[in-house]
Design an enzyme around this catalytic site. Structure first.
Site, PDB file in Angstrom:
ATOM      1  N   GLN A  98       0.813  -1.212   0.000  1.00 45.80           N
ATOM      2  CA  GLN A  98       0.000   0.000   0.000  1.00 45.80           C
ATOM      3  C   GLN A  98       0.841   1.255   0.000  1.00 45.80           C
ATOM      4  O   GLN A  98       2.042   1.240   0.275  1.00 45.80           O
ATOM      5  CB  GLN A  98      -0.926  -0.002   1.211  1.00 45.80           C
ATOM      6  CG  GLN A  98      -0.217  -0.052   2.557  1.00 45.80           C
ATOM      7  CD  GLN A  98      -1.188  -0.282   3.694  1.00 45.80           C
ATOM      8  OE1 GLN A  98      -1.533   0.649   4.416  1.00 45.80           O
ATOM      9  NE2 GLN A  98      -1.651  -1.531   3.842  1.00 45.80           N
ATOM     10  N   HIS A 100       0.158   5.761   0.808  1.00 53.15           N
ATOM     11  CA  HIS A 100      -0.764   6.776   1.306  1.00 53.15           C
ATOM     12  C   HIS A 100      -0.551   8.084   0.546  1.00 53.15           C
ATOM     13  O   HIS A 100       0.579   8.427   0.198  1.00 53.15           O
ATOM     14  CB  HIS A 100      -0.563   6.996   2.799  1.00 53.15           C
ATOM     15  CG  HIS A 100      -0.690   5.743   3.606  1.00 53.15           C
ATOM     16  ND1 HIS A 100      -1.792   4.927   3.549  1.00 53.15           N
ATOM     17  CD2 HIS A 100       0.172   5.140   4.460  1.00 53.15           C
ATOM     18  CE1 HIS A 100      -1.618   3.892   4.346  1.00 53.15           C
ATOM     19  NE2 HIS A 100      -0.427   3.992   4.909  1.00 53.15           N
ATOM     20  N   GLU A 135       2.911   8.114   8.631  1.00 52.68           N
ATOM     21  CA  GLU A 135       2.813   7.251   9.807  1.00 52.68           C
ATOM     22  C   GLU A 135       4.190   6.794  10.269  1.00 52.68           C
ATOM     23  O   GLU A 135       5.199   7.010   9.592  1.00 52.68           O
ATOM     24  CB  GLU A 135       1.935   6.036   9.504  1.00 52.68           C
ATOM     25  CG  GLU A 135       2.459   5.132   8.411  1.00 52.68           C
ATOM     26  CD  GLU A 135       1.460   4.032   8.040  1.00 52.68           C
ATOM     27  OE1 GLU A 135       1.900   2.878   7.881  1.00 52.68           O
ATOM     28  OE2 GLU A 135       0.263   4.322   7.900  1.00 52.68           O
ATOM     29  N   HIS A 277       4.766   0.314   0.925  1.00 55.96           N
ATOM     30  CA  HIS A 277       5.186  -0.509   2.057  1.00 55.96           C
ATOM     31  C   HIS A 277       4.170  -1.614   2.323  1.00 55.96           C
ATOM     32  O   HIS A 277       3.036  -1.580   1.826  1.00 55.96           O
ATOM     33  CB  HIS A 277       5.362   0.348   3.317  1.00 55.96           C
ATOM     34  CG  HIS A 277       4.110   1.055   3.750  1.00 55.96           C
ATOM     35  ND1 HIS A 277       3.679   2.231   3.164  1.00 55.96           N
ATOM     36  CD2 HIS A 277       3.195   0.752   4.700  1.00 55.96           C
ATOM     37  CE1 HIS A 277       2.555   2.619   3.732  1.00 55.96           C
ATOM     38  NE2 HIS A 277       2.229   1.745   4.666  1.00 55.96           N
ATOM     39  N   ARG A 296      -4.116   0.563  -2.488  1.00 58.40           N
ATOM     40  CA  ARG A 296      -3.490  -0.753  -2.438  1.00 58.40           C
ATOM     41  C   ARG A 296      -2.834  -1.100  -3.765  1.00 58.40           C
ATOM     42  O   ARG A 296      -3.314  -0.707  -4.826  1.00 58.40           O
ATOM     43  CB  ARG A 296      -4.522  -1.807  -2.032  1.00 58.40           C
ATOM     44  CG  ARG A 296      -5.040  -1.586  -0.624  1.00 58.40           C
ATOM     45  CD  ARG A 296      -6.160  -2.539  -0.245  1.00 58.40           C
ATOM     46  NE  ARG A 296      -6.556  -2.314   1.153  1.00 58.40           N
ATOM     47  CZ  ARG A 296      -7.433  -1.400   1.539  1.00 58.40           C
ATOM     48  NH1 ARG A 296      -8.023  -0.628   0.635  1.00 58.40           N
ATOM     49  NH2 ARG A 296      -7.719  -1.243   2.823  1.00 58.40           N
TER      50      ARG A 296
END
Length: 420
Positions: A98, A100, A135, A277, A296
């Protein structure tokens, strides 16, 4: 200070035991993948409000007085919402490959899908909200992951080893494998990396359909037949393991383009927008901007939007973005990624230790994973045992964290606040 009840997400890849064992709670009998600690509207924590004895979703509580709960600086920068989301994450199986989006991509994509009339829970929706999702993950156990593109030359060496192994076994080399070697042999950005070459290789795999599935099958069969793994034990073993769970999926060979990392307990890595990642296995504390936006790229039965995925990925190769702890003059152990939305504090207390000041800029959340602590401020105090968590309004600062009275065992807690 408000004690919290948090929501467990039972995604299929979650461990049935790890979160329960960490927090000293009964097992549910289902996969327990993520414990969400925060105010994201998808699964907000529930705060016990001592003033009236009610239990209130944390996002609803914050909306009563955002400046009191979040602080004026946080509201000015991020608006009237808690800007971060903390999770305890337990992966027994690999998560999807995936990426972001950036903040600009998230805002544009969310508006575009709203204008198109896509329901909020539509399976083919990319953007669940209008926020980005940088994140970090802090490893509580050995933690395995794929993280960002390695230099093209490093992947070429692995592919050349596979080609030699096919030759030694007198088996024709799959056309896809030869194509990948060509993709990775030219182009790039000079000293800055091999973005063009990596993009060509990734595009070949993500769009290759049956040809990629067949090539993957041949590679896995070769490896299972006893072909030498040489110095690529982790990378090639990962190919075999991923294919056992997602046979023929393009993410199996895409994994060879990515850094294969093994974090030890206490190590952390951060993931900016555009970083491809996949978490493979392990237990950790994950912190992110408060968002549920995921595009994804494989290792999943869920929707994969290839054009949007290709627009979102940053194809520059990167060193593994490890995040070292900072030790302040107040003896605070902080993990500060280059994002304004959050930072993580690790708080370890032994019976002989004095209190540790909570690093707090705006609101904070705290979760205890071993032992017991109590939090005190000029306005009140709160004791938390193992598995307990709390929301601390900005107006509660300053807060000190003590070992609970009478405790003879050490305690370990984590706190999250903004990075402002």
């Amino acid at each position: 200070m408000y004690q919290l009840e948090n929501v467990l997400r039972d995604y299929a890849w979650g461990s049935t035991t790890a979160i329960a064992a960490l927090l000293g709670r009964p097992e549910s009998g289902r996969p327990e993948a993520e414990l969400w600690i925060g105010a994201h509207s998808g699964s907000p924590s529930v705060a016990h409000v001592p003033e009236d004895g009610t239990d209130t979703p944390l996002d609803a509580l914050i909306s009563r007085d955002p400046e009191h709960f979040l602080g004026a600086d946080s509201v000015a920068r991020f608006g009237p919402r808690l800007p971060f989301l903390a999770k305890v994450l337990a992966a027994a199986e690999p998560l999807s490959l995936q990426v972001h989006p950036s903040l600009e991509q998230a805002r544009a994509g969310f508006a575009r899908e709203n204008d198109a009339g896509l329901p909020a829970d539509a399976a083919n929706r990319n953007y669940r909200d209008d926020n980005h999702k940088p994140e970090m993950i802090f490893a509580l156990t050995p933690f395995e992951a794929l993280c960002g593109f390695r230099p093209a030359a490093a992947t070429r060496r692995i592919l050349e080893h596979l080609v030699q192994s096919f030759g030694a076994a007198r088996i024709p080399v799959p056309v896809v494998l030869s194509g990948l070697l060509e993709d990775l042999s030219g182009g790039g950005d000079g000293e800055g990396g091999d973005s063009e070459a990596l993009q060509r290789a990734f595009r070949r795999l993500i769009t290759g359909g049956e040809d990629v599935a067949e090539a993957t099958s041949h590679v896995v069969s070769l490896l299972k037949s006893g072909a030498p793994l040489a110095s690529y034990q982790a990378e090639l073993s990962t190919v075999v393991n991923l294919d056992s769970k997602y046979p023929g999926d393009p993410g199996v060979l895409i994994s060879l383009l990515l850094n294969r990392i093994s974090l030890q307990p206490g190590e952390a890595v951060y993931l900016p927008a555009g970083n491809v990642h996949a978490y493979l296995h392990g237990l950790g504390v994950e912190v992110m901007a408060s968002s549920d936006n995921v595009l994804r790229g494989g290792l999943t039965p869920k929707f994969v939007d290839v054009p949007e995925l290709l627009r979102t990925i940053d194809f520059k190769p990167v060193a593994v973005p490890m995040l070292d702890a900072e030790r302040t003059v107040l003896d605070q152990e902080l993990f500060r990624p280059p994002f304004e939305e959050f930072q993580l504090q690790r708080i370890e207390l032994s019976p002989e230790d004095g209190p540790v000041p909570l690093a707090q800029s705006g609101a904070a959340v705290v979760i205890v994973v071993s032992g017991a602590v109590y939090l005190d401020s000029p306005k009140g105090d709160l004791e938390l045992g193992r598995g307990g968590s709390a929301f601390l309004p900005a107006a509660e600062a300053p807060v000190n964290v003590h070992l609970a009275a009478g405790s003879t065992e050490p305690a370990l807690a984590f706190a999250v606040t903004t990075g402002l």
